[in-house]
Design an enzyme around this catalytic site. Structure first.
Site, PDB file in Angstrom:
ATOM      1  N   LYS A  76       0.864  -1.181   0.000  1.00 12.94           N
ATOM      2  CA  LYS A  76       0.000   0.000   0.000  1.00 12.94           C
ATOM      3  C   LYS A  76       0.905   1.236   0.000  1.00 12.94           C
ATOM      4  O   LYS A  76       1.956   1.240   0.651  1.00 12.94           O
ATOM      5  CB  LYS A  76      -0.886  -0.031   1.264  1.00 12.94           C
ATOM      6  CG  LYS A  76      -1.918   1.084   1.342  1.00 12.94           C
ATOM      7  CD  LYS A  76      -2.809   0.924   2.595  1.00 12.94           C
ATOM      8  CE  LYS A  76      -3.854   2.017   2.700  1.00 12.94           C
ATOM      9  NZ  LYS A  76      -4.725   1.848   3.888  1.00 12.94           N
ATOM     10  N   SER A 151      -9.704   2.200   3.034  1.00 11.29           N
ATOM     11  CA  SER A 151      -8.780   2.894   2.165  1.00 11.29           C
ATOM     12  C   SER A 151      -7.822   1.984   1.402  1.00 11.29           C
ATOM     13  O   SER A 151      -7.267   2.411   0.392  1.00 11.29           O
ATOM     14  CB  SER A 151      -7.959   3.889   3.001  1.00 11.29           C
ATOM     15  OG  SER A 151      -7.128   3.192   3.919  1.00 11.29           O
ATOM     16  N   SER A 175     -10.078  -0.230   7.131  1.00 15.48           N
ATOM     17  CA  SER A 175      -9.446  -0.072   5.820  1.00 15.48           C
ATOM     18  C   SER A 175      -8.790  -1.312   5.231  1.00 15.48           C
ATOM     19  O   SER A 175      -8.378  -1.315   4.073  1.00 15.48           O
ATOM     20  CB  SER A 175      -8.408   1.057   5.870  1.00 15.48           C
ATOM     21  OG  SER A 175      -9.065   2.300   5.882  1.00 15.48           O
TER      22      SER A 175
END
Lengths: 484, 477
Positions: A76, A151, A175
């Site tokens: 990420k 997210s 997330s």
């Protein structure tokens, strides 16, 4: 090759049937082919990936390889990566290249996992749809009209589409678990403090926790083994003996007490999602578990509490982005005030600015007691709910999110409805507990996950329950037709 | 009608650690800009603070010395504000739960003792500094200082004159150095005193205060406060009002000038730092620190007077710094405590005088405690006289060796051989027949003349007692 489990990949690598370079190149080719449409990667690092794969092949040849050696990974874009852009999907960090690795990146490098690239996300991890990214929204591989969740939406999408076998994510209010649910993959948020936050760009420090995002629970267990562990560079890192997260895979679920909180099946939950979740719980029951009713009476206090505390921490954490030392700086600032004002208003997106303002407000003189302190009090009440619930059950099961993936653009004008997408995941972050999302079915061809939450340090149990469930179901092995 | 002066001090003492409070960077003074600033100090994304445990013991030590409450669970907070030399956009400090709570410090001004309240002492990180002019048209930022550990010691507004304020500051300065928690170097900013000064009519509420900052000597602090008191009284008496502001002292013109006005109180949005755990201090820790504490200056002074029989003044000079006191005690020990008064006299006149003359600190002195004791032992055993000792001391100070080496090489050993002294006496008497006549004629003061001549002839090395004795015997023959 992308249909193999991590265990199968690892066996083939160790047996010399495939090389890490071949495996890595296979994923790089798929990224070239599919990602222009999907937009799941912010940065792809082919040279780095191949160089690391060559190193991994040497480790494999010399017998120094571990279970994950040679298996590529996508990080990420919130994990600082030495020499590679770490943008947090923000214009503010579009030019930022960290001179250091996050602890998680270091750990996975040591394990010999080539880095494919950095995945898209909501800007600074603030969002539930990955739409607030400076680089545009990521699409859900199951339905390009839908969001992948957020997210960690890019991470969930690359796993679902087979553009990486393993990915790292972070979970502040859901997330990891919510995008895992939306994209039909497995994702676990460990107990707060299990995985070092060193080198992860901070959103809300007392909530942020990194975890693996993979196809199966077994894959997650292996990856968590490489990610977790004490790190003296993070003062909130827990000093515990090393845990083998795969140790309990294979335990029977006989006698397991599954708590089902009535409050998690109330108003706002999509009826079809409820059906999928109840079916999954029934499946676990068939494996020998016993279902008991539990209560989390303060569930509804979680979202308001979170949306005071997380923005409060964020307003302070994001103060360092001031245009002075790194990141975006506005053109021709007139003076210091102008430098601050324009760098920050031009560098941050709308949702980030909204949360900074909410947070600064909640901390300001005269409001601190009414907002920040009150929210801390609610946080304790939510945590106490879980403590009480776990007196009568081993784990809690329920939905991850009230709906399947919604459409791109559907909620962007209504922040409150976006915030409610996390109403089942946020309480877990408030309490710092571990929680996992396990693929459990589909609603209108969009995946739905089962949420399993356990007491502190119950990861091995959660992973085993998910693993046992995945022995009798195949939701986690399914892939969207166009990516097969 | 008279005015009452109200002063409170905020003292920032830089703690003597090797590294910063939340990172492993060095805090050594004077390095090239930004060479002692790691990613944590620069506030880079993803960087996290890790508390340097050394600051805990040092803070607790001060707390114990001030008889203060020790914060059993102290919490780090973030003080949020934007400034270019503040890399994270917040300063990590302690707000609601400081490591040291209420305590006291006793001062003495013109023989009058007064107990001053200490409100609290809390840990915090220093900011970096802005450098103007190094880059033309721009402001440079040096983050070497960012993250330096500070203990901010806040007094109650119990000080009622510039003299009291300076006495308090000096006492605290002495204390932190005794404890070894701060080097006290005011020029390098290791010990910074900010003074909050206001005046009021007796019985009235507190007046508006002005804060005097960045004054790096006690003398200037006293002058600045005195000027500020006068300024405020004149202002109020002429119908004006004091504005709450920060003022800087201009030592060349001996005035204070406005630096910035606090039109509105800053809202620092304090909240507990989620990256750091609360610091829990156990009873065992406090006991261990207490046991490791050095003797404090007040106790030492009292002991010197009671046990060594020294005067208050001498005890005060000898405990002026921990280094001086340790040097003195070492000399006493090495001389077997035979003549403590002699040790004290030599420390105060000889050693201290030489330090002052050369502007040296005790640690830099060319004469060690061993050398000093070596010389004093030679006085005690009559190898040299006090007068010759001065010569030996100067030679030691000039690096010519130990007392014994100098006595040997310069042949300074006292002449105690009766035959040799008799020969000298005979020689002087033979050379001064008229003076001998005069003495015998009743002019007894001539005795001193003879002694002087004999000592001169001996190069100062003849034992004066023996000279007197032999001379008198010969003259009465």
């Amino acid at each position: 090759m992308h249909n193999l489990t991590i265990k199968q990949m690892s066996e083939k690598l160790h047996a010399g049937e495939i090389t890490s370079v071949q495996l890595t190149q296979h994923y790089l080719d798929r990224i070239s082919k599919y990602d222009a449409e999907l937009n799941a990667y912010v940065t792809v690092t082919p040279e780095l990936a191949i160089a690391m794969a060559e190193e991994a092949d040497k480790m494999l040849a010399s017998g120094e390889a571990g279970l994950l050696t040679g298996i590529p990974v996508a990080h990420k874009d919130i994990f600082c990566t030495d020499g590679v852009k770490t943008s947090c999907s923000s214009k503010m960090l579009d030019n930022f290249i960290a001179p250091y690795d996050a602890h998680v990146v270091t750990q996975l490098k040591k394990a010999g996992m080539p880095i494919l690239g950095k995945t898209n996300m909501d800007e600074f991890a603030m969002g539930s749809s990955s739409e607030s990214s400076y680089y545009g929204p990521t699409k859900n591989p199951w339905d390009h009209k839908a969001v992948p969740g957020g997210s960690s939406g890019g991470a969930a999408a690359v796993i679902a589409a087979g553009l990486a076998p393993m990915a790292t994510g972070t979970d502040t209010g859901g997330s990891i678990r919510q995008p895992a649910s939306f994209c039909g993959i497995t994702g676990i948020k460990p107990t707060y403090g299990s995985v070092s936050r060193f080198g992860i760009v901070a959103y809300a420090s007392s909530f942020d926790q990194a975890g693996p995002m993979t196809r199966s629970a077994e894959d997650s267990a292996w990856m968590l083994n490489a990610m977790a562990g004490f790190d003296e560079r993070d003062s909130t890192s827990l000093q515990r003996e090393a845990v083998d997260y795969a140790a309990d895979l294979g335990q029977s679920l006989k006698g397991l007490k599954v708590g089902v909180p009535a409050e998690y099946f109330g108003e706002g939950l999509d009826a079809d999602v409820e059906a999928v979740v109840r079916n999954a719980i029934a499946e676990v029951e068939k494996l020998g578990a016993e279902v008991v009713e539990v209560h989390l009476p303060n569930k509804d206090l979680a979202v308001p509490s979170y949306y005071v505390l997380a923005p409060a921490e964020a307003s302070s954490n994001l103060s360092r982005f001031d245009g002075v030392r790194f990141g975006y700086r506005c053109e021709n600032p007139k003076d210091l005030q102008d430098l601050y004002k324009r760098s920050r208003s031009e560098g941050f997106g709308a949702e980030v600015k909204r949360r900074i303002m909410v947070g600064a407000y909640a901390l300001s003189a005269g409001y601190y007691d009414a907002y920040y302190l009150k929210a801390q009090k609610l946080r304790r009440m939510v945590r106490d709910d879980f403590t009480k619930a776990f007196e009568s059950c081993d784990v809690i099961m329920g939905p991850v999110a009230p709906t399947p993936a919604f459409n791109i653009g559907e909620k962007t004008d209504d922040p409150t409805s976006m915030y409610l997408a996390d109403l089942y995941t946020i309480p877990v972050n408030l309490a710092g507990l571990p929680g996992i999302s396990v693929p459990a079915g589909f609603v209108n061809d969009r995946p739905v996950g089962l949420h399993i939450v356990g007491p502190y340090f119950s990861e091995t149990k959660l992973l085993n329950i998910a693993h046992q469930y995945q022995q009798v179901t195949d939701w986690h092995t399914r892939m969207p037709a166009q990516y097969q | 009608m008279s005015w009452e002066v109200v002063i409170g001090l905020e003292i920032h003492a830089q703690l003597t650690t090797n590294t910063k409070i939340f990172s492993g960077s060095s805090i050594a003074y004077g390095a090239e800009p930004n060479t002692q600033a790691c990613p944590i100090d620069v506030g880079m994304p993803g960087m996290l603070p890790v508390l340097n445990e050394a600051v805990i013991g040092k803070s607790v030590m001060l707390g114990l010395a001030l008889n203060a409450e020790i914060g059993r669970k102290s919490v780090f907070d973030r003080k949020n504000y934007f400034y270019p030399d503040l890399p994270k956009g917040y300063q990590t400090s302690q707000f609601n739960y400081p490591i040291v709570g209420k305590g006291t410090l006793e001062i003495e001004v013109d023989g009058v003792k007064k107990t001053i309240g200490v409100t609290r002492a809390h840990l915090e990180e220093d900011a970096g500094k802005s450098i103007h002019g190094a880059v033309p048209g721009q402001t440079g930022i040096d983050l070497n200082r960012a993250g330096t550990p500070l203990l901010e010691i806040v007094s109650e507004p119990d000080l009622s004159s510039a003299k009291e304020a300076v006495a308090y500051a000096r006492k605290m300065h002495e204390l932190v150095q005794y404890l070894g928690i701060c080097d006290g170097n005011m020029q390098e900013g290791s010990f910074r005193v900010d003074s909050n000064v206001s005046v009021r009519r007796p019985g009235e509420p507190l007046g508006t205060r002005a804060e005097l900052k960045n004054i790096n000597s006690f003398r200037f602090i006293e002058k600045a406060i005195e000027f500020e008191i006068e300024r405020q009284i004149e202002l109020l008496e002429s119908g004006g009002q004091v504005v709450q502001e920060t003022r800087l002292y201009d030592s060349e013109n001996d005035v204070t000038r406005s630096m910035r006005t606090k039109e509105e109180a800053n809202d620092y949005r304090y909240f507990p730092c989620p990256d750091l755990l609360p610091v829990v201090i156990t009873e065992e820790t406090i006991e261990a620190i207490s046991a490791s504490m050095p003797e404090l200056p007040d106790a030492k002074r009292a002991r010197y007077v009671a046990d060594f029989g020294l005067s208050d003044y001498d005890a005060g000079v000898l405990t002026g710094s921990r280094d001086m006191a340790e040097f003195f005690e070492s000399v006493v020990e090495k001389t077997g405590g035979k003549d403590i008064k002699l040790c004290a006299n030599w420390m105060i006149t000889g050693f201290s005088g030489a330090l002052n003359k050369d502007g040296l600190s005790v640690k830099d002195a060319p004469v060690t405690a061993d050398m000093m004791a070596g010389m004093l032992n030679r006085i005690s055993d009559n190898t040299i006289s006090g007068k010759i000792a001065k010569q030996v001391f100067d030679a030691m100070w000039n690096g010519e060796g130990s007392a014994d080496e100098i006595i040997e090489s310069k042949g300074l050993k006292q002449i105690t051989d009766t035959g040799a002294i008799e020969a000298l006496v005979d020689e002087v008497l033979a050379n001064n027949p008229s003076q001998v006549e005069a003495y015998k004629g009743g002019q007894e003061k001539m005795l001193g003349y003879f002694v002087g001549q004999i000592m001169k002839a001996s190069g100062g090395q003849a034992n004066p007692g023996q000279v007197n004795q032999i001379l008198k015997a010969k003259l009465s023959d």
